[in-house]
Design a protein around this motif. Structure first.
Motif, PDB file in Angstrom:
ATOM      1  N   LEU A  47      33.316  63.775  16.993  1.00  0.00           N
ATOM      2  CA  LEU A  47      33.830  62.800  17.953  1.00  0.00           C
ATOM      3  C   LEU A  47      35.056  62.083  17.386  1.00  0.00           C
ATOM      4  O   LEU A  47      35.988  61.769  18.133  1.00  0.00           O
ATOM      5  N   GLU A  48      35.057  61.840  16.088  1.00  0.00           N
ATOM      6  CA  GLU A  48      36.231  61.223  15.467  1.00  0.00           C
ATOM      7  C   GLU A  48      37.415  62.181  15.489  1.00  0.00           C
ATOM      8  O   GLU A  48      38.570  61.760  15.687  1.00  0.00           O
ATOM      9  N   ALA A  49      37.158  63.483  15.292  1.00  0.00           N
ATOM     10  CA  ALA A  49      38.229  64.477  15.392  1.00  0.00           C
ATOM     11  C   ALA A  49      38.778  64.528  16.818  1.00  0.00           C
ATOM     12  O   ALA A  49      39.994  64.672  17.026  1.00  0.00           O
ATOM     13  N   LEU A  50      37.890  64.404  17.810  1.00  0.00           N
ATOM     14  CA  LEU A  50      38.313  64.360  19.203  1.00  0.00           C
ATOM     15  C   LEU A  50      39.161  63.118  19.474  1.00  0.00           C
ATOM     16  O   LEU A  50      40.205  63.181  20.138  1.00  0.00           O
ATOM     17  N   ARG A  51      38.731  61.978  18.939  1.00  0.00           N
ATOM     18  CA  ARG A  51      39.483  60.737  19.114  1.00  0.00           C
ATOM     19  C   ARG A  51      40.875  60.860  18.478  1.00  0.00           C
ATOM     20  O   ARG A  51      41.877  60.459  19.077  1.00  0.00           O
ATOM     21  N   SER A  52      40.932  61.404  17.259  1.00  0.00           N
ATOM     22  CA  SER A  52      42.219  61.569  16.579  1.00  0.00           C
ATOM     23  C   SER A  52      43.141  62.496  17.360  1.00  0.00           C
ATOM     24  O   SER A  52      44.355  62.264  17.443  1.00  0.00           O
ATOM     25  N   TYR A  72      43.363  62.940  20.607  1.00  0.00           N
ATOM     26  CA  TYR A  72      43.960  62.220  21.735  1.00  0.00           C
ATOM     27  C   TYR A  72      44.932  61.140  21.258  1.00  0.00           C
ATOM     28  O   TYR A  72      46.043  60.996  21.789  1.00  0.00           O
ATOM     29  N   LEU A  73      44.521  60.360  20.243  1.00  0.00           N
ATOM     30  CA  LEU A  73      45.372  59.273  19.774  1.00  0.00           C
ATOM     31  C   LEU A  73      46.669  59.777  19.167  1.00  0.00           C
ATOM     32  O   LEU A  73      47.689  59.083  19.213  1.00  0.00           O
ATOM     33  N   ASN A  74      46.650  60.982  18.610  1.00  0.00           N
ATOM     34  CA  ASN A  74      47.872  61.547  18.038  1.00  0.00           C
ATOM     35  C   ASN A  74      48.771  62.166  19.095  1.00  0.00           C
ATOM     36  O   ASN A  74      49.866  62.643  18.771  1.00  0.00           O
ATOM     37  N   ARG A  75      48.329  62.174  20.318  1.00  0.00           N
ATOM     38  CA  ARG A  75      49.109  62.736  21.432  1.00  0.00           C
ATOM     39  C   ARG A  75      49.400  61.706  22.505  1.00  0.00           C
ATOM     40  O   ARG A  75      49.642  62.055  23.667  1.00  0.00           O
ATOM     41  N   GLY A  76      49.334  60.429  22.128  1.00  0.00           N
ATOM     42  CA  GLY A  76      49.798  59.384  23.010  1.00  0.00           C
ATOM     43  C   GLY A  76      48.750  58.632  23.794  1.00  0.00           C
ATOM     44  O   GLY A  76      49.063  57.634  24.452  1.00  0.00           O
ATOM     45  N   TYR A  77      47.495  59.071  23.748  1.00  0.00           N
ATOM     46  CA  TYR A  77      46.460  58.457  24.583  1.00  0.00           C
ATOM     47  C   TYR A  77      45.842  57.279  23.836  1.00  0.00           C
ATOM     48  O   TYR A  77      44.763  57.367  23.252  1.00  0.00           O
ATOM     49  N   LEU A  78      46.575  56.170  23.905  1.00  0.00           N
ATOM     50  CA  LEU A  78      46.249  54.992  23.108  1.00  0.00           C
ATOM     51  C   LEU A  78      44.913  54.371  23.501  1.00  0.00           C
ATOM     52  O   LEU A  78      44.228  53.767  22.671  1.00  0.00           O
ATOM     53  N   GLU A  79      44.521  54.489  24.776  1.00  0.00           N
ATOM     54  CA  GLU A  79      43.303  53.858  25.277  1.00  0.00           C
ATOM     55  C   GLU A  79      42.165  54.851  25.434  1.00  0.00           C
ATOM     56  O   GLU A  79      41.211  54.594  26.171  1.00  0.00           O
ATOM     57  N   PHE A  80      42.254  55.969  24.731  1.00  0.00           N
ATOM     58  CA  PHE A  80      41.176  56.964  24.791  1.00  0.00           C
ATOM     59  C   PHE A  80      39.857  56.359  24.317  1.00  0.00           C
ATOM     60  O   PHE A  80      39.831  55.548  23.386  1.00  0.00           O
TER      61      PHE A  80
END
Length: 758
Positions: free
Chosen positions: A223-228, A230-238
């Protein structure tokens, strides 16, 4: 006067219950009911002694103290004529623990888990601990995916107040992940997101990797890899809204559902710098990797804050704090960042402390330290110090900590803790290389003689094509500033006919002295000077140029080879490189005073670039040139060769270029080799750094002194490779397709090499 059953309700004593007693002075204390426990133990835990005045409070405290020992299941106090009688009923002890039905775990391993939970032979038996230990055993099986495990614990009373505990285990089948669903994704396909997970629904290698077995810890990491991602591709509020893990009624299948909210994609509009700027703002901004107009990336923001902290750390600010504060505009989907810098107090290093080195001398570790005592704290020098100590190869683990000195906010200590490993090696084995055939290797070496960091090795190698006996000695710190010195003594016999490289044999003995001069953290200049006495024996069918050379210069030669080389190694690993470069330039000259006059020049540039966490692109280029001087030609047995593993795969070892009438390669005085390779781990073994696959393309050839170099002479090949550092030595496989072989080329589509030859 008697006080009976005081232990039945300790709390009642505080409430002035019917068990209240008339205070008295203790004349004697007598213990009754003990079988294993010594009376002295009871006396030791009692908070009263002879001569004390016993009242309700002290009686209650005495009962509590004895209960707290865990030795007794019942405690009673009685008083008669000034004698305090302590009557106890001991808990049983565990005589033996039997585990039946365990296949996945060693019984000793399970008994250790029970002992960690307070249940072991010779300990006091406690029913609550038994239930707790049973749950711990179940957790051990759950960790292996066996959720249907059934554990029954039975307690059998034995004589002398002892018990036997039996655990009957029915392990059941492994529960595997049957399905993983991601709900709420719109920007990315589910398959792309599932590729980020270390847990899968199974594949070819799942029986080895167990990646289809559910683990709560692994799911959190996924789940942390999934969060990273999205966050590394601009989805700040993921956000991951919920995670549902369910199991089938038969407890054999696991179903995972991840519900997420992607949010909007944000773009960076502004970058500001604030706080206390001890470094010029222009320099700080160069360290910030994320720029205006970029799509937001948490990874770039974190790298920027770390780079600024490291830069301040190099100036002594060990505890610098850098925070990137975002300002969101949700309507425009933009974000601005202000990097606030708090450098803290500048500190210097008080002491460098080394621990764990029971054999290696302190000075061997200290001479690798780039941070000095009494100097300002420097983060980059401390990191480099750790790398250099690790590269010594003497330690299994190297850990560096920089705690603050108590009551001294401007000082830190550098604590280097190491865990030593054996540095002596006795090796004997058999290897096989395509072309050289079966070989026998044996050696004895010690890379850390008497803990001094010096190296000594005795070795021998015999194969169908060569024999080598050698002694080698090196002192990496011959001088305090890191100048190395070494000596070599060897006997070598080579039969090139076994490699289709010429109709002759050579035998020789020689020695050399080596010196290495470090000129930077990554650059070394090496020199060597030696003497070699060799004899050439021509065989029937030897080409005319061989015969002419022996006729002109004889068959016995004394050579004085001198070498000079420069090496810059910036790779992140010598075994499993993923980034960096290796550059090498070397020259060899047979000095006047010997019978031969020749020289060789060679250069290599190897470059590694990470395409992702798993894929690495490698480029390698090599060139070589050799010739005679002083009116003498290049000896034919010093020619350059190409082809085979480590060169141009798909062609026989050293067989590229011109051939003689027997079809044997003549070699040449010019060589060019180029390799392009895509390196990646074996599917299902992503974390294993002992093996990896590759897709490669090779090119290269050699030219004689009278030949004109032409790209048309290059041989090309492509294929797949495998490199594995196996328990028996390095193993290399390649399957290659030669694209433009000539009629007299020796083609080998499959090549392998096992073991490292001297």
């Amino acid at each position: 006067m008697k006080i009976k059953n005081l232990a039945l309700a300790v709390a009642a004593l505080y409430a002035g219950s019917a068990y209240a007693l008339e205070p008295f002075v203790i004349k004697e204390i007598r213990v009754e009911g003990v079988q294993r426990t010594e009376p002295g133990t009871v006396f030791n835990y009692l908070p009263v002694k002879v001569g004390d005045r016993l009242d309700d409070d002290k009686a209650a405290a005495s009962v509590k103290a004895l209960y707290a020992t865990g030795f007794f299941k019942d405690v009673r106090l009685e008083a008669e004529d000034g004698v305090l009688i302590v009557a106890v009923d001991e808990r049983p002890t565990i005589f033996q623990i039997n585990i039946n039905g365990s296949k996945d775990f060693d019984k000793d391993q399970l008994k250790k888990a029970l002992k960690d939970n307070g249940l072991a032979e010779s300990l006091i038996f406690d029913r609550a601990l038994l239930d707790q230990a049973t749950q711990e055993l179940k957790r051990q099986y759950y960790a292996k995916g066996k959720y249907s495990v059934d554990i029954k614990a039975t307690v059998t009373p034995l004589e002398r107040n002892r018990v036997a505990i039996n655990f009957d285990i029915s392990e059941g089948a492994v529960a595997t992940i049957s399905q993983i669903n991601i709900v709420g994704n719109q920007a990315f396909k589910e398959g792309e997101l599932l590729d980020l997970f270390s847990q899968t629904t199974g594949g070819w290698f799942s029986w080895i990797t167990k990646d289809d077995q559910y683990s709560k810890q692994k799911l959190s990491a996924d789940l942390e890899a999934l969060r990273s991602f999205y966050l590394n591709r601009g989805y700040l509020e993921f956000n991951v809204d919920s995670t549902v893990v369910s199991i089938s009624p038969d407890k054999k299948k696991i179903y995972i559902t991840v519900n997420l909210s992607e949010g909007k994609r944000y773009t960076v509009t502004d970058i500001k710098v604030g706080g206390e700027l001890l470094v010029p703002e222009d320099e700080v901004r160069k360290l910030i990797r994320i720029k205006e107009g970029d799509v937001f990336s948490r990874e770039l923001v974190n790298e920027s804050t770390q780079s600024i902290s490291d830069r301040l750390g190099n100036d002594g600010y060990a505890f610098a704090n850098v925070n990137a504060v975002p300002e969101l505009d949700r309507d425009k989907q933009t974000v601005a960042f202000t990097f606030f810098i708090d450098p803290g107090r500048r500190v210097y290093v008080r002491n460098i402390n080394i621990t764990g080195n029971t054999k290696t001398r302190d000075e061997v570790v200290r001479r690798e330290m780039r941070q000095i005592e009494g100097g300002w704290y420097n983060a980059s020098k401390i990191r480099r110090s750790k790398e250099r100590v690790d590269l010594l190869g003497y330690f299994e683990d190297v850990n560096v900590e920089t705690p603050q000195v108590p009551d001294s906010p401007d000082q830190v200590d550098v604590n280097v803790s190491v865990k030593e490993k054996p540095t002596g090696n006795v090796m004997a084995g058999i290897g096989y290389a395509r072309g050289t055939g079966i070989s026998f290797q044996a050696s004895i070496s010690q890379s850390n003689i008497f803990g001094s960091g010096k190296y000594l090795a005795l070795g021998l190698n015999t194969s169908k094509s060569s024999k080598l006996y050698s002694i080698s000695y090196s002192d990496p710190y011959y001088t305090p500033d890191g100048v190395s010195r070494g000596f070599d003594l060897y006997y070598r016999k080579v039969d090139p006919t076994q490699l289709s490289l010429g109709q002759y044999n050579t035998a020789g003995v020689g020695s050399s002295m080596r010196v290495g001069l470090p000129i930077s953290e990554f650059d070394t200049v090496n020199f060597s000077l030696g003497i070699d006495r060799s004899e050439i024996t021509l065989l029937t069918g030897a080409p005319q140029n061989y015969i002419d050379f022996v006729s002109a210069f004889g068959s016995r030669y004394t050579t004085l080879p001198a070498t000079a080389s420069w090496v810059r190694d910036g790779r992140d690993s010598a075994l499993y490189p993923t980034r960096g470069a290796l550059r090498r330039v070397e020259s060899l000259v047979a000095l006047p005073g010997g019978d031969l006059r020749y020289y060789t020049l060679s250069a290599q540039n190897q470059w590694f670039y990470p395409l992702s966490k798993t894929f690495t692109f490698m480029l390698n280029a090599e060139a070589g040139y050799a010739n005679g001087y002083g009116g003498r030609p290049l000896p034919f047995f010093k020619n350059l060769y190409a082809g085979g593993i480590g060169s141009v795969r798909g062609y026989g070892t050293g067989t590229l270029g011109l051939k003689d009438s027997n079809g044997d390669a003549l070699g040449g005085n010019r060589k060019v080799v180029a390799n392009a390779e895509l390196l990646f781990p074996i599917p299902g073994l992503k974390g294993d750094k002992s093996a990896r696959l590759s897709v490669f393309g090779d090119a290269g050839s050699v030219w004689g002194s009278g030949d004109k170099m032409s790209f048309g002479d290059l041989r090309y090949s492509a294929g797949f490779g495998l490199t594995w550092v196996s328990p028996v030595g390095p193993l290399k496989f390649s399957v290659a397709k030669p694209f433009n072989p000539k009629d007299n080329d020796k083609v080998e589509r499959f090549q392998f090499q096992l073991g490292t030859l001297f």
